[in-house]
Structure formats: structure tokens, C-alpha cells
Design a protein around this motif. Structure first.
Motif, PDB file in Angstrom:
ATOM      1  N   GLU A  63      21.005 -10.380  31.019  1.00 53.16           N
ATOM      2  CA  GLU A  63      21.122 -10.787  32.422  1.00 53.16           C
ATOM      3  C   GLU A  63      19.910 -10.369  33.255  1.00 53.16           C
ATOM      4  N   HIS A  64      19.403  -9.161  33.006  1.00 51.02           N
ATOM      5  CA  HIS A  64      18.302  -8.619  33.813  1.00 51.02           C
ATOM      6  C   HIS A  64      17.325  -7.882  32.916  1.00 51.02           C
TER       7      HIS A  64
ATOM      8  N   LYS B 151      29.154  -5.711  39.426  1.00 52.99           N
ATOM      9  CA  LYS B 151      29.168  -4.610  38.459  1.00 52.99           C
ATOM     10  C   LYS B 151      29.862  -3.376  39.017  1.00 52.99           C
TER      11      LYS B 151
ATOM     12  N   GLU C  40      25.254  -5.863  28.814  1.00 54.85           N
ATOM     13  CA  GLU C  40      24.840  -7.252  29.013  1.00 54.85           C
ATOM     14  C   GLU C  40      23.578  -7.338  29.866  1.00 54.85           C
TER      15      GLU C  40
ATOM     16  N   GLU D 233      24.011   1.886  35.756  1.00 56.63           N
ATOM     17  CA  GLU D 233      25.172   1.666  36.633  1.00 56.63           C
ATOM     18  C   GLU D 233      24.764   1.971  38.070  1.00 56.63           C
ATOM     19  N   LYS D 234      24.006   3.021  38.239  1.00 53.58           N
ATOM     20  CA  LYS D 234      23.583   3.403  39.591  1.00 53.58           C
ATOM     21  C   LYS D 234      22.529   2.452  40.166  1.00 53.58           C
ATOM     22  N   ARG D 235      21.880   1.716  39.280  1.00 52.10           N
ATOM     23  CA  ARG D 235      20.905   0.729  39.756  1.00 52.10           C
ATOM     24  C   ARG D 235      21.560  -0.652  39.937  1.00 52.10           C
ATOM     25  N   GLY D 236      22.816  -0.746  39.558  1.00 48.45           N
ATOM     26  CA  GLY D 236      23.535  -1.994  39.817  1.00 48.45           C
ATOM     27  C   GLY D 236      23.625  -2.974  38.668  1.00 48.45           C
ATOM     28  N   TYR D 237      23.310  -2.516  37.424  1.00 46.82           N
ATOM     29  CA  TYR D 237      23.242  -3.472  36.322  1.00 46.82           C
ATOM     30  C   TYR D 237      24.318  -3.290  35.257  1.00 46.82           C
ATOM     31  N   VAL D 238      25.077  -2.212  35.337  1.00 49.78           N
ATOM     32  CA  VAL D 238      26.092  -1.926  34.328  1.00 49.78           C
ATOM     33  C   VAL D 238      27.385  -1.607  35.045  1.00 49.78           C
ATOM     34  N   LYS D 239      28.500  -2.011  34.468  1.00 53.86           N
ATOM     35  CA  LYS D 239      29.780  -1.747  35.119  1.00 53.86           C
ATOM     36  C   LYS D 239      30.490  -0.573  34.445  1.00 53.86           C
ATOM     37  N   ALA D 240      30.896   0.388  35.264  1.00 51.33           N
ATOM     38  CA  ALA D 240      31.641   1.537  34.749  1.00 51.33           C
ATOM     39  C   ALA D 240      32.983   1.059  34.205  1.00 51.33           C
ATOM     40  N   GLY D 241      33.394   1.599  33.098  1.00 46.56           N
ATOM     41  CA  GLY D 241      34.673   1.242  32.504  1.00 46.56           C
ATOM     42  C   GLY D 241      34.436   0.850  31.064  1.00 46.56           C
ATOM     43  N   LEU D 242      34.083  -0.396  30.849  1.00 44.39           N
ATOM     44  CA  LEU D 242      33.789  -0.838  29.491  1.00 44.39           C
ATOM     45  C   LEU D 242      32.369  -0.454  29.081  1.00 44.39           C
TER      46      LEU D 242
ATOM     47  N   ASN E 142      14.373  -7.108  33.053  1.00 43.42           N
ATOM     48  CA  ASN E 142      13.523  -6.090  33.666  1.00 43.42           C
ATOM     49  C   ASN E 142      14.246  -4.754  33.788  1.00 43.42           C
TER      50      ASN E 142
ATOM     51  N   PHE F 105      32.512   8.887  38.493  1.00 46.68           N
ATOM     52  CA  PHE F 105      31.873   8.481  39.751  1.00 46.68           C
ATOM     53  C   PHE F 105      31.332   9.599  40.634  1.00 46.68           C
TER      54      PHE F 105
ATOM     55  N   GLY G 175      37.261  -0.587  37.560  1.00 46.97           N
ATOM     56  CA  GLY G 175      36.778  -0.805  36.202  1.00 46.97           C
ATOM     57  C   GLY G 175      37.388   0.147  35.188  1.00 46.97           C
TER      58      GLY G 175
END
Lengths: 372, 372, 372, 372
Positions: C67-68, D327, C63, C50-59, C70, C269, D334
Motif C-alpha cells: 500500500e505504501h 489503520k 500490507e 502504527e504510529k506513522r499511520g501505516y499499520v493497524k493495531a490488533g492483527l 515508501n 496503546f 482493532g
């Protein structure tokens, strides 16, 4: 006027400080300060007596001196712990704050202070303070009259000197008094609300007639020393000689702004966690002394044990311990005989100097933001 | 024995505490408690007088009652703020702690307590406490003799009841006294060092003859209520009726272990940041009352203003305010007239109830680890 | 399935981690645990990515593996620091959370985990977790079907064992799998919301088919060990043998209640000030080992350097250091060559073990009250 | 050289920011800054990769770019969250720190930065930094040669501009470069160790050839803005036009002295509790913008989510959101669908703006005293 009989006092303490060769003297504030001696002031009356049930927070008037003279006699605690000066408990006791009661209060306050002072050859200081009239009207005639009324009583009661304290503006009244005047301002290192610096302020006070200058109230012990350092510099630059005095709050408040502790959200009812320890005050008194301050007392929050800490720290300079030090082992030495070894282990200087004490309040922060 | 006339006092309360004309009634502790009335105890003597210069930390003996009777008269402050009981200042005043002075101290302490109690129709309680002899020798004959010597003076001086306080072990001596005995233990919710739980302890005390049971000292206000809750449960399970009392410390110490505040590194000289506020104590007193505790006082750290907070919180139940509430606006209402609007804004309940007060000590932690 | 060749690696460790020539061994999770060996798990994916921008907080769905890829390959970091197990990044990847994407995600996650595992002879664990369906509907048929769908992919992709994690209720599905199952619950020492104790929970898990039992997520490192201690006791009382595992949060949260970190106002957060240090985790890993836990990993908040701290602390037991320890001087020894002497002075164990680190946030408290 | 294609990027975000009418442009750093546009920098490499296991604390050299190119590709995270500039990971990569490896490292770092930049039309900045040689020898010939060696590679690799960062002394080398140079100093509001003020420093840098001036590293986000404010004043007084940049630490450190975070006892291993939150950085970015700073990035401790916070706060000015904002729900939105109502209640701006987050460390203080 007489000064505390050091020989007699010393007798009580001769087991602690040996080889004193004091002379009994007839001497006033300025002689003492001029000769480089340390003068220990007294401590907190308003906030302390509020907690004992005799003063009301808000207007902070000292009607206790007529309503409950024994409470007003708590001067006695300060005398015992080492105060050299008994200040009349006349804060806010001008006619416009106390109406018809003002005269009785000022008179009784002088009597109580002298009664206690006589038990220890202490000095009596008549105390006047700022009036909120100045901020509102700047009616100089009215204000000077209010001061004169109090000063007349102080003169009649023959106080040893005057303390003009808690001023926010350098005052004109000072010159009118024949007695030496110790004048203090409520000012922090950043200066007052009008941009006057501590240094300018000190110079003005001396030029207005103050014999001794310094700060009282509103700021904590370490902040106040920063202000004193600036006053000292300015005094030297102006080639003035007035001795320096400091009466800080007995509370830690590194977070207060220019307005001082009034602006902190905790004022006046929940300042408990900020109360300085005896070891804090010992250290602070030494630093004040090293800075050249010679009249060292305390303002709101300074309980008798804080004043004792000053007197004990400066005992080598003063040449004697005060009577109440009989009830205070050096650096906690009274714990030496405790049955629990880990408590005995606390009876030493390093322990108390290095301890980072906890607040017991994990849901509370360390600092607050000033309201104003 | 006489008790404050509540009916008249309550009326007086409506008249802003003026024109008190107390009528004397003959009623003792148990009658009051049995009828469900609240009894407000007094507060801290040892730690408070240590800070005023009259008691020495370590052995904590009360020689001040003979050396400085006016200091011993600080009972007066507690009477004014609302204490219904004046406890003799006889902590640690047994012969083995005070040698030849013990008899004079116990006698004078009774006289001082009665002198003050008479000014407000309060009760006098003779106080005995644990002796360290028990821990060392368990010499029952010697210990009982020490207690008996003190009890003889209390009987001669006609105290209204006895308080057996600060015990670490449920005691046998209780039965021997003819007076009602309020007995308190220094025990936290986790029980004592020997695995005795608070519940077992309460039952033992009652069976040993205690008329009232509870806890005093060593633990903070909230921890003490947890212990009281356990004592209450056990008392009910055992179908006993003894009323409950609580005298916690006036310090926050959620971090102390089984041994209580002695084991915290800050004891006894740097407990300042832990001092409870008046609002803390108000809330705690209400919770104690809701729990069913009816004798509520304070131990070390309880200053007069803390006792006043108890008396004010429970004024609806007691039916009157104490005289010193004249000097205390409800929830800071005395600030209503302050010249600064942000300080006037503090004169309300929500403000003080929700404020998270700062310690002013950013280099210090919130909690400590006990030494033991 | 192959496992890291410890003999060779240990030798390599003596050679400063150079010249690794790993030999492949055939050995699974239970063989290792049964022989008393330590297994180091991997760490945080969701909060870290999440902190790297690839996961969304909440659910909190994974994915990112499609999607990524790497980002999903950040397994590599854990392998390098010493993880012996690569868990598929399939948290919340059941069909009811991810709709049509679920199958591709589970498949890709297995491939990524195996790709990385093969670079270091690590094991691959297929991860399933609780579904919120249980709390809402208790529709057993539907839930088992969801699990079965994931398990079929794991079986097809030939994972080495299964991890059933983040459960709030002891589950029935476990028995259906042929692979060994490591099952963990989100439970604190006070038990769950229904009054089930950690001990009861551990016994139920084993009886339901778990080969390894323990806790993951929701509670901090020290709280989790308290829970493990209770699980261990119950396991012994029930004469069961299942090895123990622990994956606590990488955050300090002594203040969270039964519900764990979700209930703390800082979730999710602003948990930054609670992040454990490497030294905290070192100490915690040793304590877990001493308690008998042999499968030690981390959950949310465990960054690679935390896992490295586990691997380094247990290097004597494992017999080798992981490659990323080349970039980590023991107890800060990399500071030895710093130009400032006061920084060089930090290159020692005593310094870091005893430092009481500051938060830099004087306006914030130490603890919070849980919301629920 | 090309700049990010805003049209394309916008497409990805068009649901969030409507009615954008951007033009695709071929433009460099200075054109952007001159036209008043915001340029978002990238964040932390050294401390971040140390925690991932690829960099060793102490000498802090970037051999990872050759040893583990994928780790060096973490630029990609910054691109996704909104960085407009990819700085070569060449800190401390001069010949005297890296010996024979220096050339390969500088070359690979340029290639990696360009590879990532090309994926988003970002700029590539070649980074040089101070060398400790200066402090020790002041051997200007040797230092300039070291810089020239790196600059030659940057020229060959055709970077878009240069960043001369982490300097403690205003440098001479700047003039030699043909590219625009963004030059930053490690200086706090109180100035450097030699009494140079931030204002003097800014003016010197511009006169030495810097096109953009500011601060990086060593001080926290709020302290750095104080320094920028002083630089801005001096720049105006000197009638210079150079745009301003700021790259503070991602740590709160109000307690560090002139030397910055190196001197705090927590450096470098236990800075966790000081990590800024995303909301802190959002607020700070807005304040930087209001102050006139247009090139805003981060130094040590700035994780991708911090840079995203800058990009999101300044999205109205930039005209688009970055891909990774997909995200990230605005102000925690979220959480809107969470099953627990008290967690759903956190999905709003007021909640996160006003929360005073706890450290979870009640035995630790808020502030530290610098070592030096």
C-alpha cells in the motif's frame, strides 16, 4: 507564670552547646516573642493518639484525657524533645461535641498540661477551635456561649495564654479574652472558599484581637510557608506588629487544593507515605525562621521527633538543646559505630540532605486529585 | 501463669467491650497454639520509641526502661489494641552492649512487661537477640555466657516463654532453656548470606530446640510471608510440628535484597513513605493465617494501630475485639457523620481496599537500590 | 551475497565518515558470527509504523509494503544507523492472516529489503513467525504448509538467511530450510506457560536445526538478558555451539509476568512512558556483548536511534561508525555550543549515565499488575 | 491555491462518517478560520528526525531536506493522518545558522512541502523562527535581513501563508509580509523572562500584524492551554479578532518553569517517559476546541499518531476522517479479535480513558526540578 529554666535544661545538654549564658526568667509568650526569641510549639495529638488506640477518627474528640490520662500525658514526649508550650488537649471539646463530658475533659486537659509543663517550665496554652455550628447555623449567640464555657475553665485553671486554632473564618470572640491569644486559620496560599486571601485574613485576626497570627493544619510544611509569606506581607502593609506562628501538617501534600488535606482521597487513614522526615522538618523550620516566623510548632502528623527536629535546627538561636537530643546524634552520627561500612557511611549531613527516598510502593502514584 | 479468658471476653465483645470480667486461666503459649488458636504479638519498640525521643538510633539499646519507665510502659498501648504477649523490652540488652546497666535493664524490663500483662491476662515473653560478637569472633563460650546471664534474670522473673529473635544464624543456645522458645530468624526468601535457605533454617531451629519458628524484622510484610511459605514446606517435608510465627517489618520494602532493610539507603531515618497502612496489615494478617501461621505480631514499624488491624482481622477466629477497637470504626465507619459528603463516602471497605494512595513526593522514586 | 566492507569503512570512520568507497565482499551471517564479529539487527516495524499511520493495531499485518512502499522503505533508516541485516517486513504475512494479499506482500517485502540492503551491503533475512493456528488447532500439516508458502518466496527472492521469530513453542519446521536459520522465542526467564525453561527451549531450537538461537519481543532489555544468560548456560551444558541473538522490546517492563508485555494493561496503546532511552540501550548492548551475544537487534519499540545506540556502543568491536552517527554527538556533545550554560553542562557522559529521568506523570504509578 | 478536496477524502472514509455534504472549495487559511472551521497543523520534525538519524541535536538545523529528501518527505505521514497544513522544514534555516547551505535548504523545503501538499490539497506554510542573534546583539538590521532572505524564497515559492514561530519576543518583522502570518510565542502561563504576560504578548503580536496568534513548543499540552486561555482573555479585552492557534509539545511537563522544557534536566535526550499518549492528545484537542482555538497542531514530540488523534477527535467538526484513520480502530477496536480475552477487553473507551499507565521505571521520580 514561669518559663522553662534554661540554666537547668542547659546543664543536661552542656556537652552539646557550650558557653551559654542564659538567665532564668519569669516571662510569658509575648515577652519572648517580642524579644525575638523562638518559641517551639508541640505537635500532633489527635492523629497520633488515634494510632495509639485512644482517639476515634471522625468526630476526633479528646475524651482520652479522662479515659486514659497516661495517654493524655504524651505531652511529656513533646516537652522532652523541646516544646516550650503545652497546649491543652481540648480540640473539639466544646459542649455541643462532647455533651455532659465536656467540662470534665476541659478541666482534666488543663491539669495534665500543667502537670507536664511544670516539669520543664513550659507554658500552658488553652486551646479552642472552630465549631461546625458556624458553617451550619451561624448562630453567633450559641457559638460565643460555647467558647465562653471553655474559656471560663481555662481562666479558672490559669492557662498562660489562649490558642484559637483551626478556624475557617476570622472570629469575633477573640476580643473578649483578657489573655494573649494566638490565632491560626486553616488557609492555604490560594485563600479560603469565600475568596478571602491569607493577607486579609491575618489583618482581620489582628484587628479582632489576636496577639499572634498564623496558620495551622490542613496544608503541608512548604505550602504553609507560602501562606505565611502572604500573611507577613499583608501584616507589613497594614503596619501591624503581631508575631507570626506556623503549625503545618507533618505530611507532604503539594496536591491538595483549597480545602486542604481533608479533600485528598487518602484522608484520614492512609496518609503514611506522606509523613515528613526529620530532615524535611529541619529544613522547613529554618526557612520559617528566615521568613520571620518565631512561634513554630506542628499540627496533625507532627510526632515528637519532628518537633525535636525544629528544636535542634533552632538550637543556635534558642541557646540549648532539649533533653531528648541526647538520644539523637547530629545528622545520624549514631550510625558511626555500625558494623556495616555502608551504613556507617550514612552518618553525615550530605547523605541525608541529598537522598531521594523511595516509597516502596511502585503500584501507587506520587500525587492524588482532591475529591472536592 | 494466666491467660485472657476468651469465653468471657467474647461475650463482652458482644456488649461493645463493656463490663469485662475476665477470669484467669492457666494456659501457656504452646497450649494455645496447639489448639489452633491465634496469638497476636506486640509491635515495634525501638524505632517507635526513637521517634518519641527515648531510644538512640545506632546501637538501639533499651535503657529507656530504667530512664523513662513510662515510655517503657507503652506496652500498654499494645495490650489495649489486642496483643496477647508482652515481650520484655530487652533487645540488645546483653552485657557487652550495655555494660553495667544490663542487669538493671533486664530486671526492669521484666517488671514492666509483667505489670502491663497483668492488666489483661497477657503472657510475658523474655526476649534475647543475636549479638554482633558472633559475626566478629564466633566466641561461643562468651556468647553463651551472655545469653545465660539474661536467661537467669528471665527465669528469676518467671517469664512465660522465651523469644530468641533477630538471629542471622541458627543458634545452639536454644536447648539450654527449660521454657518453650519461639525462635525467629532475619531471613528472606532468597536465604541468608551463606546460602542457607529459609527451609533449612526452620528445620535447624526446631532441631535446636525451638518450639515455634518463624521470621522477624528486616523484610516487609509480603516478603516475610514468602519466607514463611518456604519454612512451612520444609517443616512439612521434615515431618516436624512446630507452630509458625511471623513478625515482619511494618514497612513496604520490595526492593531490599538479601540483607533486608539495613541495606536500603533510607535506613533508618527516612523510612516514612514505606510505612504500611492498617488496611495493608489487615490483608497481610489474613494471608498469614491462611498460610497456617498462628503467632502473628510485628517488628520495627508496627505501631499499635497495625497490631489492632491484626486483632480486628482475626477477631472472628479469636472471638473478641480488643478494647481499643472501641476507637476504631470498621473500615472507616467513623467518617459516616462527617459534614462533607465526599468524606462520608469514604466510610466503606471498597474505598479503602482499592485506593492507590499517593506519596505526595513527586521528586522521589518508588524503589531504591540496596547499598550492599 | 555481499557484505559491508569493514576494512574500508573503518578507515572512513577515521575520516569522519566521509569518502566511503565500499568494496563488496562475499560473506554470510554464519561466517561473521563464527569469526566472533558483531551483527547488528534492525528494529521495530509494526509498532513504529502504527504510529506513522501505516499499520493497524490488533492483527498487525504488513500490507503497508504494497500500500505504501515508501513507508516500507523505512528500512533505510535502520541501514543508516548501523543495521547489518534488513529483515523482510513479513510479520503475520502468512496466507491465513492476509488472504489473497499474502503473496504480493511477501514478494514486495523481499524486494524492498533487498533494495535497501544493496545500498549498504547489508544482508537480507526472510522472516517467518508463529501462527495463532498452532495454539488453536495444532494442525501441523496446515501450519507447515503456510510456512512453506512463505519460504518458497524467500527462496525465490534469494534471501541471505531466515529468521524464525516470535515463536511460543520450539518448532519443527526449521529443519526443512536449506538456509541458515536464526530462531528466537518469546520466552522470559521464568519459562513459558507449559513449564519449559529458556535453557530447554534453546537446546530444542538448536536440535531442530537453528543455527543461531535467542529471544525476541515480549520482554524488556534487561529481562531478555536474564533469559539469554539461562539459554547460554544450557547451550554450554549441552555442548552446543550455536551463536546467540537477542532482540528485546525497546520498553522497560520489569513488571510483566510470564506472558510478557501483552498482559500489561498498557499494551498496546499507552506504552510511551516505558520507552527505553538511547543510554539505556547502549548499556544493555554492552552487557549483551559481555554475555557473549553477537547478533544484537531490537523488536517492538526499537526506533532507529536505539539501533544506532547499539552500533555506537559496539563501534570499537565493529571497527566503524554508521553514517547516521554523523548526526549524533558522543554523549550529547552536540549540546556543547548551546547558548544556555546549564544545557552545555549536559554534554557529558556522567550526566546522562546518572540522570534519574522523570515521567512527568505524578498521578501515575511506576509499575502495573499484569492482567492475566 | 487549493484546499483539500473533502469530497474525495470523504469517499475513502465514508464508512466511518456518513451523510457528509461537503463542497469542494478554493479557500485559504483565513477563510477557513473565519468561517469557524478547524485547521489541523502538522507535528514534530526536528526531534522526530533526530531519532530517525537525520537531524543533529544541538543546533537542530534542517539540512536533511537536501541531504535526505525522503526523510524530509515525512510530511507525507502528517498529510495522511489529517494535517491540513504542510509547514516548510526550515527551522533555524537562516543564513547565520546554515551558512552557504541556507538557500538550497529553504528552496528544497518549499518544494518538498508543496509536493506533499499537492497530494492532499493541503496548504503550505513557510516557517521562520527566532534567531539567537536577537538575544545576543539585538542587531535589528541584521535580523530583519536574515528574515527577508528567507521570506523572499517563500514568496518566490508561493507559499500559502507564513508561520513565525518559536519567538521569545514579539517581533517587528511581521508587518513587512504580504501573506497572512500565524505567529506563535514560546511562553508559558507565568509569562516570559522579562515579565511580559501571555495576554500582553498576544495583543502585541496582533498589533504587529499577525493574523493568527498562539503558542508553540517549550510547554506541554495542558500548560499550553492555560496560556491560550490567558491570550484569549486579553484578545477579547482588547477587542481584537485574530484566531487562536496552539502547537504544544507532545510531552508532559508540568514541572517545567518559565523557561520551558529546555531547562528540565531530561532535555533533549531522555524525554521518552513524558511522551503524551494518543488519548491524552484527543482530550487535549477537544479542550482546545472548547476554548475557541481553531488552528491546532503540534510541536516537538508530536508524532503522526498524535496529529491523527487531533483529527479524529475533531472529525465531527471537520466532517471527515483522514486516510490513516483506516489503520486506527476507534478507541482500540482493532483489539476486538485478539485471541486473549483480557486483551479484547481493552477495546473500549472507558478502559483507555481511565487507565493510569505505569512508567516501568520504579527507580525514577515523577517530576524533575528545572536547572535554571
Amino acid at each position: 507564670m514561669r518559663w522553662r529554666d534554661k540554666k537547668v535544661t542547659r546543664q543536661a545538654c552542656h556537652l552539646s552547646l557550650k558557653h551559654l549564658t542564659a538567665k532564668q526568667r519569669q516571662q510569658g509568650l509575648l515577652e519572648h516573642l517580642d524579644s525575638g526569641e523562638v518559641v517551639v510549639g508541640d505537635g500532633s495529638f489527635l492523629l497520633t493518639l488515634e494510632k495509639r488506640g485512644y482517639v476515634k477518627a471522625g468526630l476526633w474528640t479528646p475524651e482520652a484525657v479522662v479515659e486514659h490520662p497516661n495517654a493524655g500525658r504524651s505531652h511529656m514526649e513533646f516537652l522532652r524533645v523541646g516544646s516550650d508550650v503545652m497546649q491543652t488537649f481540648t480540640f473539639s471539646a466544646s459542649e455541643n461535641n462532647m455533651e455532659s463530658l465536656w467540662e470534665a475533659v476541659n478541666t482534666a486537659a488543663c491539669d495534665l498540661a500543667r502537670e507536664v509543663a511544670n516539669k520543664g517550665d513550659a507554658l500552658v496554652a488553652g486551646g479552642i477551635c472552630r465549631t461546625s455550628l458556624y458553617a451550619h447555623h451561624k448562630d453567633e449567640v450559641r457559638i460565643k456561649k460555647l467558647f465562653r464555657l471553655q474559656l471560663e475553665i481555662f481562666a479558672r485553671k490559669n492557662v498562660d495564654f489562649l490558642i484559637a486554632e483551626y478556624f475557617e473564618h476570622a472570629v469575633e470572640v477573640l476580643k473578649e479574652s483578657g489573655e494573649p491569644v494566638a490565632a491560626t486559620m486553616c488557609i492555604g496560599p490560594e485563600g479560603d472558599m469565600h475568596g478571602v486571601t491569607p493577607g486579609e485574613c491575618a489583618v482581620k485576626l489582628v484587628k479582632a484581637g489576636a496577639s499572634v497570627v498564623g496558620v495551622n493544619c490542613r496544608f503541608g510544611p512548604w505550602t504553609s510557608l507560602k501562606t505565611m509569606s502572604l500573611m507577613k506581607e499583608a501584616r507589613q502593609a497594614a503596619e501591624l506588629k503581631a508575631p507570626l506562628m506556623v503549625w503545618s501538617l507533618g505530611f507532604h501534600m503539594p496536591d491538595c487544593g483549597k480545602g486542604g488535606f481533608l479533600d485528598l482521597p487518602e484522608y484520614p487513614f492512609v496518609l503514611e507515605p506522606r509523613v515528613a522526615t526529620r530532615w524535611d522538618i529541619k529544613k522547613n523550620a529554618r526557612e520559617a525562621y528566615n521568613l520571620g516566623v518565631r512561634y513554630i510548632g506542628g499540627c496533625c502528623g507532627f510526632e515528637p521527633y519532628h518537633i525535636r527536629a525544629i528544636a535542634e535546627e533552632l538550637a543556635p538561636e534558642k541557646g540549648f538543646l532539649s533533653p531528648a537530643s541526647e538520644k539523637h546524634g547530629s545528622w545520624g552520627s549514631g550510625l558511626n559505630t555500625h558494623t556495616k561500612p555502608w551504613i556507617r557511611a550514612r552518618a553525615r549531613r550530605e547523605y541525608w540532605e541529598n537522598l531521594r527516598l523511595a516509597s516502596g510502593r511502585p503500584f501507587c502514584p506520587s500525587l492524588s486529585k482532591p475529591d472536592a
